[in-house]
Design a protein around this motif. Structure first.
Motif, PDB file in Angstrom:
ATOM      1  N   LEU A   1       0.829  -1.205   0.000  1.00  0.00           N
ATOM      2  CA  LEU A   1       0.000   0.000   0.000  1.00  0.00           C
ATOM      3  C   LEU A   1       0.867   1.259   0.000  1.00  0.00           C
ATOM      4  CD1 LEU A   1      -2.876   1.095  -0.048  1.00  0.00           C
ATOM      5  CD2 LEU A   1      -2.820   1.078   2.460  1.00  0.00           C
TER       6      LEU A   1
ATOM      7  N   GLN B   1      -7.471  -1.822   6.865  1.00  0.00           N
ATOM      8  CA  GLN B   1      -6.918  -2.753   5.887  1.00  0.00           C
ATOM      9  C   GLN B   1      -7.197  -4.166   6.395  1.00  0.00           C
ATOM     10  OE1 GLN B   1      -2.605  -2.617   5.649  1.00  0.00           O
ATOM     11  NE2 GLN B   1      -2.711  -2.672   3.422  1.00  0.00           N
TER      12      GLN B   1
ATOM     13  N   GLN C   1      -6.756  -4.172  -3.133  1.00  0.00           N
ATOM     14  CA  GLN C   1      -5.342  -3.997  -3.463  1.00  0.00           C
ATOM     15  C   GLN C   1      -4.914  -4.875  -4.635  1.00  0.00           C
ATOM     16  OE1 GLN C   1      -4.202  -2.879   1.085  1.00  0.00           O
ATOM     17  NE2 GLN C   1      -2.549  -3.696  -0.104  1.00  0.00           N
TER      18      GLN C   1
END
Length: 183
Positions: A120, A158, A179
């Motif tokens: 990320l 997340q 993602q």
């Protein structure tokens, strides 16, 4: 033949291993696989100290190990999860999500393993954002992030499955970013 297999944690993306174990596919080949949930840190150290024969985990942990112990004999020999299985899940819908949406809000990253946050960070940098500028809580587990999101103590977290699905099923959040879409 007995093989000890360390897993870092239980995860949906490891289903092929669980299916093989449940169907006794290993036993059909004359191999007794003993699965042990050891925690992320123990997966590589277990290989080095001999407490396990094989382990699964991401390439970042292997790379980190070689940085610390260049002469170790740990080898990564197959790919199980070809894409990043993590999601950014927010309390409010954000169908037009941009990385800049992570600025000035409370963000809980994954603490159990480092790879999702490392990946990320690259997404953030490509969007011109310094990852250090996020208001990030880095020490909560994924179950802790789910609880923080539900309690209003986090705006976005997340997660991987089944935690992301749990949040969606409970109408406690919305997927902002998968993602895996980065390629």
């Amino acid at each position: 033949m007995v093989i000890t297999l360390f897993e870092p944690f239980r995860a949906v993306f490891y289903t092929p291993f669980y299916a093989a174990h449940a169907l006794d596919a290993y036993g059909a080949e004359g191999v007794d696989v003993r699965m042990v949930t050891a925690g992320a840190e123990a997966t590589v150290s277990g290989l080095i100290d001999g407490s396990t024969d094989v382990s699964w985990g991401g390439p970042m942990r292997i790379q980190y190990t070689y940085d610390q112990q260049p002469d170790c004999a740990v080898v990564s020999f197959c790919e199980i999860v070809p894409r990043d299985p993590f999601f950014i899940v927010g309390r409010e819908p954000r169908p037009d999500f941009l990385m800049s949406d992570l600025m000035n809000i409370r963000f809980g990253s994954v603490s159990e393993v480092n790879t999702p946050w490392l990946c990320l960070q690259e997404d953030l940098r490509r969007a011109g954002i310094d990852p250090a500028s996020l208001n990030r809580v880095a020490d909560r587990t994924m179950p802790g992030n789910v609880a923080a999101l539900a309690a209003g103590d986090a705006d976005v977290v997340q997660l991987f499955q089944p935690f992301a699905e749990q949040v969606l099923t409970e109408n406690a959040g919305h997927i902002w970013y998968a993602q895996a879409t980065r390629g």
